[in-house]
Design an enzyme around this catalytic site. Structure first.
Site, mmCIF file in Angstrom:
data_model
loop_
_atom_site.group_PDB
_atom_site.id
_atom_site.type_symbol
_atom_site.label_atom_id
_atom_site.label_comp_id
_atom_site.label_asym_id
_atom_site.label_seq_id
_atom_site.Cartn_x
_atom_site.Cartn_y
_atom_site.Cartn_z
ATOM 1 C CB SER A 122 -1.332 -2.956 -7.331
ATOM 2 O OG SER A 122 -1.720 -3.404 -6.001
ATOM 3 C CD GLU A 146 2.462 -33.692 0.460
ATOM 4 O OE1 GLU A 146 2.639 -35.174 -0.065
ATOM 5 O OE2 GLU A 146 1.507 -33.290 0.809
ATOM 6 C CG HIS A 150 -2.025 -0.914 1.039
ATOM 7 N ND1 HIS A 150 -3.289 -0.894 1.423
ATOM 8 C CD2 HIS A 150 -2.116 -2.037 -0.046
ATOM 9 C CE1 HIS A 150 -4.403 -1.646 0.911
ATOM 10 N NE2 HIS A 150 -3.692 -2.508 -0.020
ATOM 11 C CE LYS A 181 -10.303 -9.027 -12.865
ATOM 12 N NZ LYS A 181 -10.329 -8.474 -14.085
ATOM 13 C CG ASP A 182 -9.948 -9.735 -5.193
ATOM 14 O OD1 ASP A 182 -9.014 -10.239 -6.103
ATOM 15 O OD2 ASP A 182 -9.462 -8.936 -4.418
HETATM 16 C C1 HEM Z 1 0.964 -16.275 2.510
HETATM 17 C C2 HEM Z 1 1.192 -16.262 1.218
HETATM 18 C C3 HEM Z 1 0.862 -14.745 0.658
HETATM 19 C C4 HEM Z 1 -0.033 -14.056 0.902
HETATM 20 C C5 HEM Z 1 -1.213 -14.245 1.911
HETATM 21 C C6 HEM Z 1 0.178 -12.873 -0.174
HETATM 22 C C7 HEM Z 1 -0.648 -11.895 -0.313
HETATM 23 C C8 HEM Z 1 -0.563 -10.896 -1.140
HETATM 24 C C9 HEM Z 1 -1.790 -10.018 -1.428
HETATM 25 C C10 HEM Z 1 -2.959 -9.844 -0.943
HETATM 26 C C11 HEM Z 1 -1.152 -9.153 -2.491
HETATM 27 C C12 HEM Z 1 -1.942 -7.982 -3.382
HETATM 28 C C13 HEM Z 1 -2.883 -8.617 -4.296
HETATM 29 C C14 HEM Z 1 -2.089 -9.130 -5.519
HETATM 30 O O1 HEM Z 1 -1.257 -8.378 -6.166
HETATM 31 O O2 HEM Z 1 -2.218 -10.134 -6.305
HETATM 32 C C15 HEM Z 1 0.313 -9.423 -2.736
HETATM 33 C C16 HEM Z 1 1.112 -8.782 -3.649
HETATM 34 C C17 HEM Z 1 2.319 -9.177 -3.990
HETATM 35 N N1 HEM Z 1 2.964 -10.395 -3.470
HETATM 36 FE FE1 HEM Z 1 2.108 -11.652 -2.289
HETATM 37 N N2 HEM Z 1 1.171 -13.198 -0.728
HETATM 38 C C18 HEM Z 1 1.883 -14.293 -0.509
HETATM 39 C C19 HEM Z 1 2.975 -14.935 -0.895
HETATM 40 C C20 HEM Z 1 3.895 -14.020 -1.672
HETATM 41 C C21 HEM Z 1 5.017 -14.726 -2.364
HETATM 42 C C22 HEM Z 1 5.571 -16.020 -1.793
HETATM 43 C C23 HEM Z 1 5.718 -13.985 -3.148
HETATM 44 C C24 HEM Z 1 7.024 -13.943 -3.820
HETATM 45 C C25 HEM Z 1 8.109 -14.441 -3.357
HETATM 46 C C26 HEM Z 1 4.781 -12.823 -3.095
HETATM 47 C C27 HEM Z 1 4.956 -11.453 -3.880
HETATM 48 C C28 HEM Z 1 4.093 -10.527 -4.248
HETATM 49 C C29 HEM Z 1 4.330 -9.128 -4.853
HETATM 50 C C30 HEM Z 1 5.631 -8.895 -5.707
HETATM 51 C C31 HEM Z 1 3.222 -8.590 -4.779
HETATM 52 C C32 HEM Z 1 2.992 -7.145 -5.429
HETATM 53 C C33 HEM Z 1 2.204 -7.449 -7.055
HETATM 54 C C34 HEM Z 1 1.787 -6.338 -7.728
HETATM 55 O O3 HEM Z 1 1.693 -5.352 -7.044
HETATM 56 O O4 HEM Z 1 1.941 -6.308 -8.714
HETATM 57 N N3 HEM Z 1 3.500 -12.811 -2.299
HETATM 58 N N4 HEM Z 1 0.245 -10.449 -2.004
#
Ligand code: HEM
Ligand code: FES
Lengths: 423, 188
Positions: free
Chosen positions: A220, A288, A216, A244-245
């Site tokens: 995004s 797994e 935030h 959309k979500d």
């Molecule tokens: C428990 C696991 C995770 C949760 C709950 C989570 C949750 C979120 C959420 C809610 C967003 C915003 C929505 C979206 O852009 O899709 C986000 C964005 C992002 N996440 Fe995660 N995430 C998780 C794991 C990861 C992992 C493992 C990575 C990479 C190694 C990652 C990298 C990113 C990045 C780079 C963004 C920004 C994307 C953008 O703005 O285009 N996330 N995450």
């Protein structure tokens, strides 16, 4: 009065609370009116899906723990009792077990999205690195959770994975003894794994919170990879992206339900329905599915220390990815060569997954080595060079500029879905 | 949909549209609430007694070895059950007391099975705050009424398991049981 928040809510109760603790203002700002790029595709659902998945895991886990006994003599039976006697115990367990698989599917797609659209690049490096931390925590949690039912795969998986640390020169063996709390995987090990398996999801929740705070701050990314230039390029998060979500959540729950109700053991191993026996190793010990690519990297090196180093290295390169990729262009749509190579990388990872599922013999050894080499080649050689050599396509002026309607081109949906299906 | 046009907020543009939207919102919200409830139920129900716990819900007991004048404690559903072999004098004292003197009036004949008056079977949990009253072991004090004496706050029960003194509000409850023969009972 200094410090009090000037709340705009008209409901007197909400206003009273909000004045003293502006959570309602915060929620509105971050989730309702939060300006979000208007051009998200469904890849941007996966963060929200991961969040839902985390909540499902914690909820089912807490109720499973009410009936589980972390003792080598009783663990297996207590799980069978959950399956047979506890009301809806079978459902809780199948949702939790398949939920782990769903979680990795969702997070791997979430990561693919970040790779494809360059979401890890400035200014989102820290957001990405927090994501990698989450991935590591998830792996630790999933591994320890798999040990809890105390079946043959639990036991031998725990033995093999903890023994990885014995590859460390000099102190390796002492570390393994420390991890076990004894001289083999035994009751002390099971007890601590249960304790940590309960703890880590809450640590993950904390890191996810930081992940969202960081998101935030930077805002995004979006399929074009260019920054919004004004209100014409964004939409309020609610109702546009809440809806959309919700669509994505519906589809996700359908897939999840099919797995749970029609193929609950499809992704598991029969050997884990055999109680742990420290004297007999099952014929083929495999982790797994979500660990298979890493397992393949481990086995493709004919040296103990080398294999372990490369396996951890496979994740370490992700930490420094924002600095390995020298291209200033985020979205693969405007990087004609990267756009193809990213799928070669996905193919290499799928090959690694298949290699990990087969005994290391014959062709599988060769394939494993080639794919491992390509994996590191992609991150360590191709990405740094490509940023200098590739000629990007012209970027659109802005997200809302009509030019992109024609220039953007359709998303490679079929190709993008492949990693999920193949695994 | 013309009715909803009139229901729409005053001055709102496209009244019909808003009526439809409210309806959709309501349906979607209700659908989500039902879905969440359906998801929550298995979690909640898993905390109810499981099949193996319910399967323990009846026990059989051979009462022949219990001598007159003494009682034993057995476990049914994790609770102590008192089985007491009463003497003729104990039965008489239980029957002679006037019902009006009792905290919770109940006739002794309603608290035993006809034809088996010598046998009293009660749940051995003090109705005050749940302690197990003394009186089954020969060394135990049985209180002033020859039944049981609760060590926690001094409630006293008579030879029919009725509360006679102390803070307990009601008599010791009876478990469901039946005589399967003259010397066997089945509880539950
Ligand atoms: C428990 C696991 C995770 C949760 C709950 C989570 C949750 C979120 C959420 C809610 C967003 C915003 C929505 C979206 O852009 O899709 C986000 C964005 C992002 N996440 Fe995660 N995430 C998780 C794991 C990861 C992992 C493992 C990575 C990479 C190694 C990652 C990298 C990113 C990045 C780079 C963004 C920004 C994307 C953008 O703005 O285009 N996330 N995450
Ligand atoms: S619990 Fe028996 S008298 Fe209070």
């Amino acid at each position: 009065m200094p410090g009090l928040h000037k709340s705009e809510f008209t409901n007197p109760v909400v206003n009273w609370i909000d004045t003293r603790l502006p959570v309602f203002t915060m929620l509105t700002k971050e989730y309702a009116v939060f300006p979000t790029p208007r051009n998200f595709n469904y890849f941007w659902n996966f963060g929200a899906l991961a969040m839902i998945n985390l909540m499902i895991m914690i909820a089912t886990g807490i109720f499973l723990a009410m009936n589980y006994t972390p003792n080598t003599l009783m663990a297996f039976d207590s799980v069978e009792r959950i399956m047979r006697d506890v009301n809806y115990g079978w459902l809780l367990r199948y949702v939790h077990a398949n939920g782990a698989s769903m979680f990795f599917v969702v997070v791997y797609i979430h990561m693919f999205r970040s790779l494809y659209y360059g979401s890890y690049k400035a200014p989102r490096e820290l957001l990405w690195m927090l994501g990698v931390v989450i991935l590591l925590l998830m792996m630790a949690t999933a591994f320890m959770g798999y040990v809890l039912p105390w079946g043959q795969m639990s036991y031998w998986g725990a033995t093999v994975i903890t023994n990885l640390f014995s590859a460390i020169p000099l102190v390796g063996d002492s570390i393994v003894t420390f991890l076990w709390g004894g001289f083999s995987v035994d009751n002390a090990t099971l007890n601590r794994f249960f304790s940590l398996h309960y703890l880590l999801p809450f640590v993950i929740t904390g890191v996810v919170f930081l992940h969202i705070v960081a998101l935030h701050i930077t805002g995004s990314n979006n399929p074009l990879g260019i920054d919004p230039k004004g209100p014409q390029d964004t939409l309020p998060f609610h109702p546009y992206y809440t809806i959309k979500d919700s669509v994505g959540i519906g589809v996700y729950l359908i897939v999840f339900a099919v797995l749970v109700f029609f193929a609950p053991n499809f992704l598991g191993h029969v050997d884990n329905y055999v109680p742990a026996n420290p004297l007999v190793t099952p014929a083929d010990v495999v982790p797994e599915w979500y660990f298979l690519p890493f397992y393949a990297i481990l086995r493709s090196v004919p040296s103990k220390l080398g294999g372990v180093t490369l396996m951890f290295g496979a994740i370490a390169v992700l930490f420094v990815l924002p600095w390995l990729d020298t291209s200033p262009i985020r979205s693969a749509r405007f990087r004609p060569i990267y756009r193809q190579l990213i799928f070669v990388l996905v193919a290499a990872i799928i090959v690694l997954g298949m290699v990990g599922g087969h005994p290391p013999q014959g062709i599988w050894v060769v394939l494993g080595r080639i794919a491992t080499a390509y994996y590191f080649l992609h991150f360590l050689v191709i990405l740094p060079l490509l940023g200098k050599l590739e000629r990007p396509l012209p970027l659109p002026e802005s997200i809302s500029s009509p030019v992109i309607r024609k220039g953007g081109g359709p998303l490679p949906y079929g190709a993008a879905a492949a990693p999920m299906e193949k695994n | 949909m013309s009715a909803s046009t009139h229901d729409a907020p005053m001055g709102a543009p496209h009244g019909e549209d808003i009526g439809k939207r409210d309806f959709l919102k309501l349906i979607a919200g209700a659908g989500a609430a039902v879905g969440l409830g359906a998801l929550a139920w298995p979690l909640i129900d898993s905390m109810n007694p499981s099949s193996d716990v319910l399967a323990l819900s009846s026990v059989e007991l051979d009462i022949a070895p219990i001598p007159e004048g003494s009682g034993i404690t057995i476990v049914w559903r994790g609770k102590p059950i008192f089985v007491r072999h009463r003497t003729a004098a104990e039965i008489k004292s239980a029957r002679d007391v006037k019902l009006t003197e009792l905290t919770e009036p109940a006739a002794d004949k309603d608290r035993v099975k006809a034809g088996h008056e010598a046998w009293l079977v009660v749940i051995g949990i003090c109705t005050h705050l749940g302690c197990v009253p003394l009186g089954n072991k020969p060394t135990d004090s049985r209180g002033d009424f020859g039944g049981w004496l609760c060590p926690c706050h001094g409630s006293q029960y008579d030879t029919s398991g009725r509360v006679r003194r102390g803070p307990a509000p009601i008599n010791l409850p009876l478990p469901p049981y039946a005589f399967t023969s003259d010397t066997k009972i089945k509880i539950g």
